[in-house]
Design a protein around this motif. Structure first.
Motif, short mmCIF file in Angstrom:
data_model
loop_
_atom_site.label_atom_id
_atom_site.label_comp_id
_atom_site.label_asym_id
_atom_site.label_seq_id
_atom_site.Cartn_x
_atom_site.Cartn_y
_atom_site.Cartn_z
N TYR A 77 0.83 -1.22 0.00
CA TYR A 77 0.00 0.00 0.00
C TYR A 77 0.85 1.26 0.00
O TYR A 77 0.49 2.27 -0.59
CB TYR A 77 -0.97 0.00 1.17
N LYS A 78 2.01 1.20 0.64
CA LYS A 78 2.92 2.36 0.65
C LYS A 78 3.60 2.56 -0.69
O LYS A 78 3.89 3.68 -1.09
CB LYS A 78 3.99 2.17 1.73
N ASN A 79 3.91 1.47 -1.38
CA ASN A 79 4.66 1.51 -2.65
C ASN A 79 3.98 0.62 -3.69
O ASN A 79 4.55 -0.41 -4.09
CB ASN A 79 6.09 1.04 -2.43
N PRO A 80 2.80 0.99 -4.16
CA PRO A 80 2.07 0.10 -5.07
C PRO A 80 2.74 -0.11 -6.43
O PRO A 80 2.42 -1.07 -7.13
CB PRO A 80 0.72 0.79 -5.24
N ASP A 81 3.68 0.74 -6.80
CA ASP A 81 4.33 0.60 -8.10
C ASP A 81 5.54 -0.34 -8.06
O ASP A 81 6.12 -0.64 -9.10
CB ASP A 81 4.76 1.97 -8.64
N VAL A 82 5.91 -0.80 -6.88
CA VAL A 82 7.03 -1.72 -6.74
C VAL A 82 6.51 -3.13 -6.99
O VAL A 82 5.44 -3.50 -6.53
CB VAL A 82 7.65 -1.63 -5.33
N GLY A 83 7.25 -3.88 -7.74
CA GLY A 83 6.84 -5.25 -8.04
C GLY A 83 6.19 -5.32 -9.41
O GLY A 83 6.20 -4.36 -10.19
N ILE A 84 5.63 -6.50 -9.71
CA ILE A 84 4.98 -6.69 -10.99
C ILE A 84 3.61 -7.31 -10.77
O ILE A 84 3.36 -7.93 -9.73
CB ILE A 84 5.82 -7.57 -11.94
N SER A 85 2.75 -7.16 -11.75
CA SER A 85 1.40 -7.71 -11.65
C SER A 85 1.44 -9.22 -11.89
O SER A 85 2.43 -9.76 -12.39
CB SER A 85 0.50 -7.06 -12.70
N TRP A 86 0.33 -9.88 -11.56
CA TRP A 86 0.24 -11.31 -11.82
C TRP A 86 0.37 -11.59 -13.32
O TRP A 86 1.02 -12.54 -13.72
CB TRP A 86 -1.07 -11.89 -11.29
N LYS A 87 -0.25 -10.73 -14.16
CA LYS A 87 -0.16 -10.95 -15.61
C LYS A 87 1.29 -10.90 -16.09
O LYS A 87 1.70 -11.69 -16.93
CB LYS A 87 -1.02 -9.93 -16.36
N GLU A 88 2.06 -9.96 -15.53
CA GLU A 88 3.48 -9.87 -15.90
C GLU A 88 4.24 -11.11 -15.44
O GLU A 88 5.08 -11.65 -16.18
CB GLU A 88 4.11 -8.61 -15.31
N MET A 89 3.95 -11.56 -14.23
CA MET A 89 4.62 -12.75 -13.70
C MET A 89 4.25 -13.98 -14.52
O MET A 89 5.11 -14.80 -14.87
CB MET A 89 4.24 -12.98 -12.23
N GLU A 90 2.98 -14.09 -14.87
CA GLU A 90 2.52 -15.22 -15.68
C GLU A 90 3.23 -15.23 -17.03
O GLU A 90 3.66 -16.29 -17.51
CB GLU A 90 1.01 -15.13 -15.86
N ALA A 91 3.37 -14.06 -17.64
CA ALA A 91 4.05 -13.96 -18.93
C ALA A 91 5.52 -14.40 -18.80
O ALA A 91 6.04 -15.12 -19.65
CB ALA A 91 3.96 -12.53 -19.48
N LYS A 92 6.18 -13.97 -17.73
CA LYS A 92 7.57 -14.38 -17.50
C LYS A 92 7.67 -15.89 -17.35
O LYS A 92 8.57 -16.54 -17.88
CB LYS A 92 8.14 -13.70 -16.25
N LEU A 93 6.76 -16.48 -16.57
CA LEU A 93 6.77 -17.92 -16.38
C LEU A 93 6.52 -18.66 -17.68
O LEU A 93 7.15 -19.68 -17.95
CB LEU A 93 5.73 -18.32 -15.32
N ASN A 94 5.61 -18.15 -18.48
CA ASN A 94 5.31 -18.79 -19.77
C ASN A 94 6.51 -18.74 -20.71
O ASN A 94 6.70 -19.66 -21.50
CB ASN A 94 4.07 -18.17 -20.41
N ARG A 95 7.31 -17.68 -20.62
CA ARG A 95 8.49 -17.58 -21.49
C ARG A 95 9.55 -18.61 -21.08
O ARG A 95 10.40 -18.99 -21.89
CB ARG A 95 9.07 -16.17 -21.43
N LEU A 96 9.52 -19.08 -19.85
CA LEU A 96 10.49 -20.05 -19.37
C LEU A 96 10.22 -21.46 -19.89
O LEU A 96 11.07 -22.33 -19.80
CB LEU A 96 10.52 -20.07 -17.85
N ARG A 97 9.02 -21.69 -20.39
CA ARG A 97 8.66 -23.04 -20.85
C ARG A 97 9.33 -23.39 -22.14
O ARG A 97 9.58 -22.77 -23.01
CB ARG A 97 7.15 -23.14 -21.03
#
Length: 72
Positions: A52-72
């Protein structure tokens, strides 16, 4: 019903994900209560507050899912 592990690994990724979702839903329906330790509860609260203090830090689930899919 007997399911062999080898049979599960023969399923496609989509089918295995569906199976995992079905299993998870069945667990949730059984109303099993999972108690969090005080330490884990405090850590989750800390992370939530940090988000809540830093909502722009990190990545969304969609971004994480895309990264994981690229690893396949």
């Amino acid at each position: 019903m007997t399911i062999q592990t080898a049979e599960i690994f023969e399923l496609s990724v989509a089918e295995r994900l569906t199976l995992v979702e079905d299993i998870w839903d069945s667990i949730a329906k059984d109303s099993i209560e999972f108690e969090l330790s005080q330490e884990l509860r405090e850590e989750l609260d800390r992370r939530t507050e940090e988000h809540y203090k830093n909502p722009d830090v990190g990545i969304s689930w969609k971004e994480m899912e895309a990264k994981l899919n690229r690893l396949r």
